[in-house]
Design a protein around this motif. Structure first.
Motif, short mmCIF file in Angstrom:
data_model
loop_
_atom_site.label_atom_id
_atom_site.label_comp_id
_atom_site.label_asym_id
_atom_site.label_seq_id
_atom_site.Cartn_x
_atom_site.Cartn_y
_atom_site.Cartn_z
N LEU A 1 3.92 2.81 4.57
CA LEU A 1 3.26 2.33 3.35
C LEU A 1 2.85 0.86 3.46
CD1 LEU A 1 4.86 4.95 2.37
CD2 LEU A 1 4.73 3.94 0.09
N SER A 2 2.69 0.38 4.68
CA SER A 2 2.36 -1.03 4.87
C SER A 2 0.95 -1.36 4.37
CB SER A 2 2.50 -1.43 6.34
OG SER A 2 1.63 -0.68 7.16
N ASP A 3 0.04 -0.37 4.42
CA ASP A 3 -1.31 -0.62 3.90
C ASP A 3 -1.25 -1.06 2.44
OD1 ASP A 3 -2.47 0.05 6.29
OD2 ASP A 3 -3.11 2.05 5.69
N PHE A 4 -0.47 -0.32 1.64
CA PHE A 4 -0.37 -0.61 0.21
C PHE A 4 0.32 -1.95 0.00
CE2 PHE A 4 1.15 0.53 -4.19
CZ PHE A 4 -0.11 0.69 -4.74
N SER A 5 1.34 -2.23 0.81
CA SER A 5 2.04 -3.51 0.68
C SER A 5 1.14 -4.68 1.02
CB SER A 5 3.27 -3.53 1.60
OG SER A 5 4.22 -2.57 1.19
N GLU A 6 0.16 -4.45 1.92
CA GLU A 6 -0.79 -5.49 2.30
C GLU A 6 -1.94 -5.63 1.30
OE1 GLU A 6 -2.03 -4.38 6.19
OE2 GLU A 6 -0.07 -4.75 7.09
N GLY A 7 -1.96 -4.77 0.28
CA GLY A 7 -3.00 -4.87 -0.75
C GLY A 7 -4.12 -3.88 -0.61
N LYS A 8 -4.01 -2.96 0.36
CA LYS A 8 -5.08 -2.00 0.58
C LYS A 8 -4.85 -0.75 -0.28
CE LYS A 8 -5.68 -3.71 5.28
NZ LYS A 8 -5.62 -3.43 6.72
N THR A 9 -5.83 -0.43 -1.11
CA THR A 9 -5.74 0.76 -1.94
C THR A 9 -6.54 1.85 -1.25
OG1 THR A 9 -5.80 -0.74 -3.85
CG2 THR A 9 -5.88 1.63 -4.29
N THR A 10 -5.88 2.66 -0.43
CA THR A 10 -6.57 3.67 0.35
C THR A 10 -6.76 4.95 -0.47
OG1 THR A 10 -4.47 4.40 1.32
CG2 THR A 10 -5.72 2.71 2.51
N LEU A 11 -7.47 5.91 0.10
CA LEU A 11 -7.84 7.11 -0.64
C LEU A 11 -6.66 7.84 -1.28
CD1 LEU A 11 -10.19 8.95 -1.49
CD2 LEU A 11 -9.82 10.25 0.62
N PRO A 12 -5.52 8.04 -0.60
CA PRO A 12 -4.42 8.73 -1.27
C PRO A 12 -3.94 8.02 -2.54
CG PRO A 12 -4.06 8.70 1.10
CD PRO A 12 -5.24 7.80 0.83
N TYR A 13 -3.96 6.69 -2.54
CA TYR A 13 -3.53 5.96 -3.74
C TYR A 13 -4.55 6.09 -4.86
CZ TYR A 13 -0.08 3.97 -0.59
OH TYR A 13 0.94 3.82 0.31
N LEU B 1 -1.56 8.92 7.42
CA LEU B 1 -0.42 8.75 8.32
C LEU B 1 0.41 7.52 7.96
CD1 LEU B 1 -2.05 9.71 11.73
CD2 LEU B 1 -0.42 11.06 10.39
N ASP B 2 -0.22 6.50 7.40
CA ASP B 2 0.51 5.31 6.96
C ASP B 2 1.56 5.67 5.90
OD1 ASP B 2 0.65 2.23 6.84
OD2 ASP B 2 0.40 2.80 4.74
N ILE B 3 1.33 6.79 5.24
CA ILE B 3 2.24 7.24 4.18
C ILE B 3 3.21 8.29 4.69
CG2 ILE B 3 2.34 8.41 1.92
CD1 ILE B 3 -0.57 7.23 1.51
N THR B 4 2.72 9.21 5.53
CA THR B 4 3.52 10.38 5.91
C THR B 4 4.30 10.23 7.21
OG1 THR B 4 1.63 11.41 7.06
CG2 THR B 4 1.89 11.91 4.71
N ALA B 5 3.82 9.40 8.14
CA ALA B 5 4.48 9.28 9.44
C ALA B 5 5.69 8.37 9.36
CB ALA B 5 3.49 8.75 10.48
N ASP B 6 6.65 8.57 10.26
CA ASP B 6 7.82 7.70 10.28
C ASP B 6 7.47 6.38 10.95
OD1 ASP B 6 8.64 7.78 13.29
OD2 ASP B 6 8.40 9.88 12.75
N GLU B 7 8.31 5.38 10.72
CA GLU B 7 8.02 4.03 11.17
C GLU B 7 8.01 3.91 12.69
OE1 GLU B 7 10.32 1.11 9.10
OE2 GLU B 7 9.75 1.87 7.11
N ALA B 8 8.83 4.72 13.37
CA ALA B 8 8.84 4.68 14.84
C ALA B 8 7.51 5.15 15.40
CB ALA B 8 9.98 5.55 15.37
#
Length: 296
Positions: free
Chosen positions: A207-219, A193-200
């Protein structure tokens, strides 16, 4: 029954006898109460189930307060975090108050329950430390990621399910597996959802997880699907503020390689395995479907 959990939460916080802490806690968004709902679903007739649910939710709230300080997050569930409004020191101390009060109330339970929950909090803290350490560079190690995910997120849900089964006289080990897999699936869907959901909907930038340095399963799935040059481009985008064009490229590549569908499929497999040990319990399946199909 969830109302009884909320009543217990309010009573435990009130027993701290510090109005400033109670006022701050009252401003926290309650969330989905997944752990309490799970306890009530497994042990609906157990008199102590609402109290146990309240204890676990206090522990979860404490972990989120500390998590926001670690991540320097300004928002939590779309509202300003405590560290944003009152500073990191206050957020940490409020978390400590909730942790210590929860552990104090936990001593009233059977030792097998109190030990299980307490040990899960130790694992949770280890998972937090792993998460911070892993954010230092792009992580392509799937097993390491899943281990961190289990420790940081799934272990408390696993302990909740195990403890509720003990209260209800059910197969505790089978329900622990259910809780573990539910927790893993919950976090994987959260990562998606961090990738697919809208910011609202997210209440934070996408994509804030990736910006924070988190390499989650989709990446990790995407990285494994790319050629060398595109792998390097993905790694170069890690842990930095992304422009819209870069976000668009990442999403386009994920769509091209079916990454989101693959991550969802893995979460679904975990859920199927979760149900395997506890049978076709409609209420436990309903929790699974709520986790898999949620949009925020």
């Amino acid at each position: 029954m969830l109302e009884k959990v909320e009543t217990w939460i309010a009573q435990l916080v009130d027993e701290v006898d510090y109005p400033a802490a109670a006022d701050l806690f009252a401003k926290l968004a309650g969330g989905k109460r997944l752990r309490a709902r799970l306890i009530l679903t497994i042990a609906p007739e157990a008199p102590d189930a609402p109290l146990l649910g309240a204890i676990v939710e206090l522990i979860h709230a404490a972990s989120l307060l500390h998590d926001d300080v670690i991540d320097e997050a300004m928002l939590r569930r779309g509202t300003p975090s405590v560290n944003a409004t009152h500073g990191s020191k206050v957020a940490i101390m409020l978390g400590d108050i909730l942790y210590s009060k929860a552990f104090s109330a936990l001593t009233a339970f059977d030792p097998s329950i109190s030990r299980t929950v307490a040990e899960s909090v130790t694992r949770l803290s280890v998972g937090e430390m792993m998460d911070v350490e892993m954010a230092g560079c792009f992580n392509a190690d799937r097993e390491l990621y899943l281990k961190m995910l289990y420790l940081k997120t799934a272990t408390l849900i696993e302990a909740s399910a195990y403890s509720a089964a003990v209260l209800a006289g059910k197969d505790a080990d089978a329900h622990a597996i259910y809780g573990k897999n539910l927790g893993l699936a919950f976090q994987i869907v959260d990562d998606i959802l961090d990738i697919t959901a809208d910011e609202a909907t997210l209440g934070k930038p996408s994509l804030s997880d990736f910006s924070e340095g988190k390499t989650t399963l989709p990446y990790i799935d995407l990285y494994e699907s790319l050629g060398i040059s595109e792998q390097e481009r993905l790694k170069a985008a890690h842990a930095r503020l992304l422009e819209d064009a870069e976000k668009g490229w990442i999403r386009a590549k994920m769509e091209e390689h079916g990454v989101i569908a693959r991550s969802y499929a893995y979460a679904r497999t975990l859920c199927d395995e979760a149900l395997g040990g506890v049978g076709e319990d409609p209420s436990l399946r309903a929790i699974i479907e709520t986790v898999i199909q949620r949009s925020h």
